[in-house]
Motif scaffolding. Structure first.
Motif, short mmCIF file in Angstrom:
data_model
loop_
_atom_site.label_atom_id
_atom_site.label_comp_id
_atom_site.label_asym_id
_atom_site.label_seq_id
_atom_site.Cartn_x
_atom_site.Cartn_y
_atom_site.Cartn_z
N SER A 20 42.12 40.30 36.70
CA SER A 20 43.39 39.63 36.98
C SER A 20 43.17 38.14 36.94
O SER A 20 42.04 37.67 37.06
CB SER A 20 43.90 40.03 38.37
OG SER A 20 44.05 41.42 38.45
N VAL A 61 47.45 45.81 44.43
CA VAL A 61 46.10 46.05 43.93
C VAL A 61 46.07 47.31 43.09
O VAL A 61 46.64 48.34 43.48
CB VAL A 61 45.10 46.16 45.10
CG1 VAL A 61 43.69 46.41 44.59
CG2 VAL A 61 45.14 44.89 45.95
N SER A 62 45.40 47.26 41.94
CA SER A 62 45.22 48.38 41.03
C SER A 62 46.53 49.04 40.62
O SER A 62 46.63 50.25 40.53
CB SER A 62 44.26 49.43 41.63
OG SER A 62 42.98 48.87 41.75
N TYR A 107 39.11 46.33 39.48
CA TYR A 107 40.39 46.33 40.16
C TYR A 107 41.36 45.43 39.40
O TYR A 107 40.96 44.54 38.67
CB TYR A 107 40.25 45.81 41.59
CG TYR A 107 39.46 46.72 42.48
CD1 TYR A 107 40.09 47.72 43.21
CD2 TYR A 107 38.09 46.57 42.61
CE1 TYR A 107 39.36 48.55 44.04
CE2 TYR A 107 37.35 47.39 43.45
CZ TYR A 107 37.99 48.39 44.15
OH TYR A 107 37.28 49.21 44.97
N SER A 108 42.64 45.67 39.62
CA SER A 108 43.67 44.82 39.06
C SER A 108 44.58 44.36 40.19
O SER A 108 44.95 45.15 41.05
CB SER A 108 44.47 45.61 38.02
OG SER A 108 45.52 44.84 37.53
N SER A 142 49.55 48.04 47.93
CA SER A 142 48.67 48.53 48.98
C SER A 142 49.52 49.04 50.14
O SER A 142 50.63 48.56 50.34
CB SER A 142 47.72 47.43 49.44
OG SER A 142 48.44 46.34 49.93
N ILE A 168 37.93 42.94 48.33
CA ILE A 168 39.02 43.84 47.93
C ILE A 168 39.81 44.29 49.15
O ILE A 168 41.04 44.31 49.13
CB ILE A 168 38.49 45.05 47.14
CG1 ILE A 168 38.11 44.61 45.72
CG2 ILE A 168 39.48 46.19 47.09
CD1 ILE A 168 39.27 44.11 44.87
N LYS A 206 43.78 43.70 49.79
CA LYS A 206 44.69 44.82 50.10
C LYS A 206 45.42 44.57 51.41
O LYS A 206 46.62 44.80 51.52
CB LYS A 206 43.91 46.13 50.17
CG LYS A 206 43.48 46.67 48.83
CD LYS A 206 42.71 47.98 49.01
CE LYS A 206 42.29 48.56 47.68
NZ LYS A 206 41.49 49.79 47.85
N ILE A 259 37.33 42.12 39.29
CA ILE A 259 38.80 42.06 39.26
C ILE A 259 39.26 41.60 37.88
O ILE A 259 38.84 40.55 37.39
CB ILE A 259 39.35 41.11 40.34
CG1 ILE A 259 39.02 41.64 41.73
CG2 ILE A 259 40.85 40.91 40.19
CD1 ILE A 259 39.45 40.74 42.88
#
Length: 199
Positions: A25, A125-126, A2-3, A130, A115, A119, A23
């Motif tokens: 990030s 996120v990603s 995830y980012s 979100s 996660i 969110k 993650i």
């Protein structure tokens, strides 16, 4: 992987290691209570909040809430998202004895729960924002009308609501009001409280 656009602020190095497994990030560990007296860390948190925004992800024990409150004061002029993990009792694998309150820290929480908490905070996120519902303008008067404050059973009703929302039981009424707009619409809140009252 995830980012997350914002810098994620955690308590310790083991939390950072946990998040780095899923993650991609920046994750910044404040070193627990040492952040109270570490000017470099305080300046870093302040800069992150003002430049990219931060997501505060602390443990759900008393110490985690104290650290969260302190970080929010440091970052009050920036963008701050609160990510809350539920109170899950147990101990982390690396420890021989659990924490004082018996609650798992961030490092012991499943990545899907983390996660979801990020969110739900409203963080990015990603690469996509979100899903965030329109703000729910809940006031203390609304809490009173719902029976969540000012009544004999209010604390118990709030505790049940927190449990239904998978939020820490130690969350204050004011903090709960501040996160509800990210979780529920006004109608959903009234329906959920009504359902809880009938349980």
């Amino acid at each position: 992987m995830y980012s997350v656009k914002e810098v994620i602020i955690v308590e310790g190095v083991y939390d950072k290691i946990k998040l780095s497994g899923f993650i991609e990030s920046p994750v910044f560990a404040v070193g627990g209570f040492s952040v109270f007296n570490d000017n470099d860390k305080k300046q870093a948190v302040k800069a992150f909040a003002e430049k990219t925004g931060i997501v505060i992800l602390t443990d759900s024990d008393s110490a985690g809430f104290k650290i969260r409150s302190f970080i929010k004061q440091i970052a009050k002029n920036g963008v701050v998202f609160d990510a809350f993990v539920p109170e899950i009792y147990g101990k982390e694998r690396r420890k021989t004895v659990g924490g004082k309150e018996g609650i798992l820290g961030v490092e012991g929480i499943d990545e899907s729960v983390i996660i979801e908490a990020i969110k739900r905070s409203g963080a990015t996120v990603s690469g996509e924002k979100s899903e965030k519902k329109m703000p729910l303008p809940v006031t203390k008067a609304d809490f009173y009308a719902l029976g969540l404050s000012g009544g004999e059973n209010s604390a118990n009703l709030r505790k049940k609501l927190l449990s239904q929302l998978n939020l820490p039981a130690k969350m204050s009424a004011n903090m709960l009001i501040s996160v509800l707009d990210r979780l529920l619409t006004r109608d959903e809140l009234y329906a959920l409280v009504d359902k809880i009252k009938k349980m």
